[in-house]
Design an enzyme around this catalytic site. Structure first.
Site, PDB file in Angstrom:
ATOM      1  N   GLU A 217      31.999  45.206  41.964  1.00  0.00           N
ATOM      2  CA  GLU A 217      30.742  44.664  41.457  1.00  0.00           C
ATOM      3  C   GLU A 217      29.913  44.060  42.602  1.00  0.00           C
ATOM      4  OE1 GLU A 217      31.750  42.135  38.147  1.00  0.00           O
ATOM      5  OE2 GLU A 217      32.705  43.779  37.057  1.00  0.00           O
ATOM      6  N   GLU A 320      36.823  50.055  35.005  1.00  0.00           N
ATOM      7  CA  GLU A 320      37.193  48.728  34.521  1.00  0.00           C
ATOM      8  C   GLU A 320      36.437  48.425  33.238  1.00  0.00           C
ATOM      9  OE1 GLU A 320      37.457  45.464  37.377  1.00  0.00           O
ATOM     10  OE2 GLU A 320      36.569  44.137  35.875  1.00  0.00           O
TER      11      GLU A 320
END
Length: 487
Positions: A217, A320
């Site tokens: 991220e 994820e």
């Protein structure tokens, strides 16, 4: 939990009626035989942080990485059969280097600190005292147990560069959360760290990482070292591109030219689109697979990201996913959206063990306590135990259906959910050259979202010509396996 007596009677009556030739379905979906949304690589799970806490528990390895039934918490639980494990290269250590030490965020959760193998900048040689290959034993043990139980695909990923590579020496992020926290002179060192682990794992752990992901991220603005609760690091897109190039060079230098680079594990589909468009041609050529996280849930342009990936000839994973809905409803909603619009070839859950509804099994990674299996676990079993590596993902024909085809076994797998009232759902296989055998048994499995049935098998559904149907209570997720099917 069991259904009430009256509800059980109605459900039993409906299941009996579902096998009668005169029954009519309330909704019909026609399964496509001509689409190909990719060859399935598998379902999986990330090992941080739960495996660093519970990596010595063989029964958990059985539950997550085998399909056998395992005794757990007084119940017989079907294994999920995950074939993908993502291993986290840690960023933390307690040593000092010339008076410098790791800075720990005051809100850091201890179980979310993962030990780094590389202790200091004195030497990049993995055989030197700058490296300690004995740390993180539990996560590594779970990796080995996953492989022993049939996991075939492994990815090495990083939440943050090792602390001493960070500008503020804090592996939870920069002091404002939005600034790059990797020192510019360590851009290559981060790549060296990951490439060295990949090489060492192949030589000493018996694990070959199919891919390496250097970021987690990276474009998000919450990696703040002053408030962070876990490892994390912001990277702007140009820095990502530089590190990707360095990683490719370092992997090649170690004879790992076949190891793929995945990127960039952005938090949302829309961020992944933006990052991919701005990485630049040199970096995108070196990325073999686009990884994205599913935290945009019901929003975001899954279809656009798929178009970008397929147009560039890249594989695409949802690497994820997680949420706090223990009922399993959110998981099904987002899996259906991913299969329908994102078309990933793999799907990876985040925390297999956690509290607050996040875990597939309830637990506390700090207190080292384990609790009950979540209903979400049994919902995921409907998909993971039946859609297996090597299957071709087809168009299920509706937003409530997923279809996968096993060309070796000539088997069609259908997973469907009903969010409407109790009703029959009809499945039309008339587009297949061989749509099964009329009258043949179609095994089915049922899980009720929230509470109720937990992956219960039934032998009461049969083909009728090129169709079959089944009764779906509201909130039911069902899986069907149709034999003797040809595209």
């Amino acid at each position: 939990m069991k259904l009430s007596t009256s509800r059980e009677w109605l459900f039993s009556l409906a299941l009996t009626a579902a096998t009668l030739p005169s029954a009519e379905a309330d909704m019909t979906t026609t399964i496509s035989s001509s689409t190909n949304w990719g060859t399935w690589e598998g379902f999986g799970v990330s090992l941080a942080w739960w495996a660093a806490a519970f990596g010595s528990h063989s029964e958990l390895a059985d539950l997550f990485f085998s399909t056998k039934t395992t005794s757990y918490n007084g119940a017989q639980v079907p294994g999920l059969g995950f074939t993908i494990a993502r291993y986290n290269a840690g960023a933390c250590s307690s040593n000092t280097i010339n008076g410098s030490a790791m800075v720990v965020s005051p809100k850091m959760i201890p179980s979310r600190q993962v030990d780094s193998y590389w202790l200091d900048w004195q030497s990049s040689s993995p055989s030197s005292s700058s490296w300690n290959w004995n740390v993180d034993a539990k996560q590594r043990n779970m990796l080995s147990m996953a492989k022993a139980r049939g996991a075939t695909t492994f990815e090495l990923f990083s939440n943050s560069p090792t602390w001493w590579m960070c500008i503020n020496h804090n592996p939870s992020g920069s002091n404002d959360g939005t600034s790059n926290n990797l020192q510019s002179w360590n851009y290559d060192q981060h790549a060296v760290y990951l490439a060295t682990i990949a090489q060492y794992a192949a030589a000493h752990w018996g694990v070959t990482f199919q891919s390496v992901e250097a970021f987690n991220e990276p474009s998000s603005g919450w990696w703040n070292g002053l408030t962070g609760t876990q490892e994390g690091c912001h990277f702007d897109v140009s820095t990502q591109a530089t590190v990707i190039g360095n990683l490719r060079s370092e992997l090649n230098r170690r004879g790992l030219g076949s190891t793929l680079i995945a990127s960039s594990d952005e938090n949302t589909y829309d961020l992944a689109i933006s990052t991919w468009k701005n990485l630049g041609s040199a970096a995108t050529r070196q990325v073999a697979r686009i990884n994205v996280h599913g935290y945009q849930y019901g929003q975001g342009r899954r279809d656009t990201l798929y178009s970008l990936a397929s147009g560039a000839g890249k594989r695409l994973w949802n690497s994820e996913y997680g949420e706090s809905d223990a009922t399993g409803r959110s998981l099904v909603d987002n899996l259906l959206l991913d299969f329908r619009w994102l078309h990933p070839t793999a799907w990876v859950y985040w925390q297999a063990i956690d509290g607050g509804g996040w875990g597939l099994i309830d637990g506390d990674n700090d207190k080292l306590t384990l609790g009950a299996v979540s209903q979400k676990y049994y919902v995921l079993a409907q998909f993971a135990r039946h859609i297996r590596p090597g299957m071709q993902i087809l168009d299920g024909g509706s937003n409530y259906t997923v279809a996968a085809y096993d060309s070796n076994a000539h088997k069609l797998v259908i997973v469907a959910a009903n969010w409407g009232p109790d009703q029959y759902l009809n499945f039309d296989l008339s587009h297949f050259s061989k749509p099964g055998v009329s009258g043949a048994l179609v095994p089915r499995w049922t899980t009720q979202v929230g509470s109720g049935a937990q992956y219960v098998s039934h032998s009461d559904t049969h083909m009728s010509g090129s169709k079959f149907w089944s009764y779906f209570p509201s909130g039911a997720v069902q899986t069907f396996e149709v034999a003797n099917v040809s595209l």
